[in-house]
Design a protein around this motif. Sequence first.
Motif, PDB file in Angstrom:
ATOM      1  N   UNK A  58       0.861  -1.176   0.000  1.00  0.00           N
ATOM      2  CA  UNK A  58       0.000   0.000   0.000  1.00  0.00           C
ATOM      3  C   UNK A  58       0.895   1.223   0.000  1.00  0.00           C
ATOM      4  N   UNK A  59       0.351   2.340   0.406  1.00  0.00           N
ATOM      5  CA  UNK A  59       1.187   3.533   0.507  1.00  0.00           C
ATOM      6  C   UNK A  59       2.166   3.352   1.667  1.00  0.00           C
ATOM      7  N   UNK A  60       3.375   3.857   1.526  1.00  0.00           N
ATOM      8  CA  UNK A  60       4.365   3.710   2.610  1.00  0.00           C
ATOM      9  C   UNK A  60       3.883   4.296   3.931  1.00  0.00           C
ATOM     10  N   UNK A  61       3.149   5.394   3.878  1.00  0.00           N
ATOM     11  CA  UNK A  61       2.662   6.022   5.111  1.00  0.00           C
ATOM     12  C   UNK A  61       1.651   5.122   5.826  1.00  0.00           C
ATOM     13  N   UNK A  62       0.731   4.541   5.060  1.00  0.00           N
ATOM     14  CA  UNK A  62      -0.272   3.645   5.647  1.00  0.00           C
ATOM     15  C   UNK A  62       0.398   2.403   6.222  1.00  0.00           C
ATOM     16  N   UNK A  63       1.370   1.846   5.515  1.00  0.00           N
ATOM     17  CA  UNK A  63       2.085   0.668   6.004  1.00  0.00           C
ATOM     18  C   UNK A  63       2.794   0.978   7.311  1.00  0.00           C
ATOM     19  N   UNK A  64       3.456   2.130   7.378  1.00  0.00           N
ATOM     20  CA  UNK A  64       4.198   2.508   8.576  1.00  0.00           C
ATOM     21  C   UNK A  64       3.267   2.613   9.780  1.00  0.00           C
ATOM     22  N   UNK A  65       2.091   3.214   9.583  1.00  0.00           N
ATOM     23  CA  UNK A  65       1.131   3.340  10.681  1.00  0.00           C
ATOM     24  C   UNK A  65       0.619   1.977  11.144  1.00  0.00           C
ATOM     25  N   UNK A  91      10.452  -2.270   9.573  1.00  0.00           N
ATOM     26  CA  UNK A  91      10.129  -2.571  10.969  1.00  0.00           C
ATOM     27  C   UNK A  91      10.889  -1.622  11.893  1.00  0.00           C
ATOM     28  N   UNK A  92      12.164  -1.384  11.603  1.00  0.00           N
ATOM     29  CA  UNK A  92      12.948  -0.460  12.423  1.00  0.00           C
ATOM     30  C   UNK A  92      12.379   0.954  12.362  1.00  0.00           C
ATOM     31  N   UNK A  93      11.976   1.384  11.172  1.00  0.00           N
ATOM     32  CA  UNK A  93      11.363   2.717  11.032  1.00  0.00           C
ATOM     33  C   UNK A  93      10.065   2.800  11.835  1.00  0.00           C
ATOM     34  N   UNK A  94       9.269   1.741  11.791  1.00  0.00           N
ATOM     35  CA  UNK A  94       8.008   1.721  12.534  1.00  0.00           C
ATOM     36  C   UNK A  94       8.268   1.711  14.037  1.00  0.00           C
ATOM     37  N   UNK A  95       9.314   1.035  14.471  1.00  0.00           N
ATOM     38  CA  UNK A  95       9.672   1.046  15.894  1.00  0.00           C
ATOM     39  C   UNK A  95      10.002   2.473  16.332  1.00  0.00           C
ATOM     40  N   UNK A  96      10.770   3.172  15.524  1.00  0.00           N
ATOM     41  CA  UNK A  96      11.111   4.560  15.836  1.00  0.00           C
ATOM     42  C   UNK A  96       9.844   5.409  15.909  1.00  0.00           C
ATOM     43  N   UNK A  97       8.978   5.228  14.927  1.00  0.00           N
ATOM     44  CA  UNK A  97       7.721   5.989  14.876  1.00  0.00           C
ATOM     45  C   UNK A  97       6.834   5.700  16.090  1.00  0.00           C
ATOM     46  N   UNK A  98       6.830   4.446  16.531  1.00  0.00           N
ATOM     47  CA  UNK A  98       5.981   4.023  17.655  1.00  0.00           C
ATOM     48  C   UNK A  98       6.657   4.229  19.014  1.00  0.00           C
ATOM     49  N   UNK A 108      15.131  -7.030  15.985  1.00  0.00           N
ATOM     50  CA  UNK A 108      14.731  -7.195  14.582  1.00  0.00           C
ATOM     51  C   UNK A 108      15.833  -7.906  13.807  1.00  0.00           C
ATOM     52  N   UNK A 109      15.410  -8.933  13.050  1.00  0.00           N
ATOM     53  CA  UNK A 109      16.329  -9.724  12.234  1.00  0.00           C
ATOM     54  C   UNK A 109      15.800  -9.780  10.811  1.00  0.00           C
ATOM     55  N   UNK A 110      16.633  -9.401   9.851  1.00  0.00           N
ATOM     56  CA  UNK A 110      16.272  -9.481   8.442  1.00  0.00           C
ATOM     57  C   UNK A 110      16.851 -10.728   7.802  1.00  0.00           C
ATOM     58  N   UNK A 111      16.675 -10.824   6.493  1.00  0.00           N
ATOM     59  CA  UNK A 111      17.211 -11.958   5.728  1.00  0.00           C
ATOM     60  C   UNK A 111      17.793 -11.415   4.425  1.00  0.00           C
ATOM     61  N   UNK A 112      18.975 -11.864   4.082  1.00  0.00           N
ATOM     62  CA  UNK A 112      19.726 -11.614   2.844  1.00  0.00           C
ATOM     63  C   UNK A 112      21.026 -10.887   3.117  1.00  0.00           C
ATOM     64  N   UNK A 113      21.168 -10.258   4.255  1.00  0.00           N
ATOM     65  CA  UNK A 113      22.391  -9.571   4.657  1.00  0.00           C
ATOM     66  C   UNK A 113      22.914  -8.607   3.597  1.00  0.00           C
ATOM     67  N   UNK A 114      22.039  -7.722   3.139  1.00  0.00           N
ATOM     68  CA  UNK A 114      22.458  -6.636   2.257  1.00  0.00           C
ATOM     69  C   UNK A 114      23.262  -5.681   3.135  1.00  0.00           C
TER      70      UNK A 114
END
Length: 175
Positions: A58-65, A91-98, A108-114
Amino acid sequence: DSRAVTELALEHFRERGLSNLAYCGALGFRWAVERGRFFREQVQAQGLTLHEFDLAERSPEAELKQLARWLRRLPKPVGVLACYDIRGQQVLEACYSARVRVPDEVAVLGVHNDALLCELCDPPLSSVIPDASRAGAMAAALLDSMMAGKSVPTETRLIAPLGVATRQSTDLVAV
């Protein structure tokens, strides 16, 4: 090998003393749905409950909320496996927002190690490391055989990850 990825993730969280676990997936990606299913099975096999959240594009703003609301409601401390590093960054951005503290309340753990993406996250994102060299070598060997006119087997080949790159997003010991 998504099953091996989720096994490593579960082990990583359990080594940190986390028994509250969550998975943040992505609707529309077969591999993300499969990864979530494997993680759920493994968590339940240990007698634990998995909290799941799938983001639709969806929109990034809606997803973040939405994500911030979900994160606030999770039991703390909690380990969140993101289906891939970009979702981990979200998820990290949403944690900051919340105003949810990472890694104290949410690891928080991701996958692919970019590596570039993971290091640019705040805090830096821990991630499961794929065996990209082996995958590339296998793909090149298959392509070489095909170009030489040889028939190649069509079965799926699973390549286990190499481990977890631990960064600040999971650098904790839950008490």
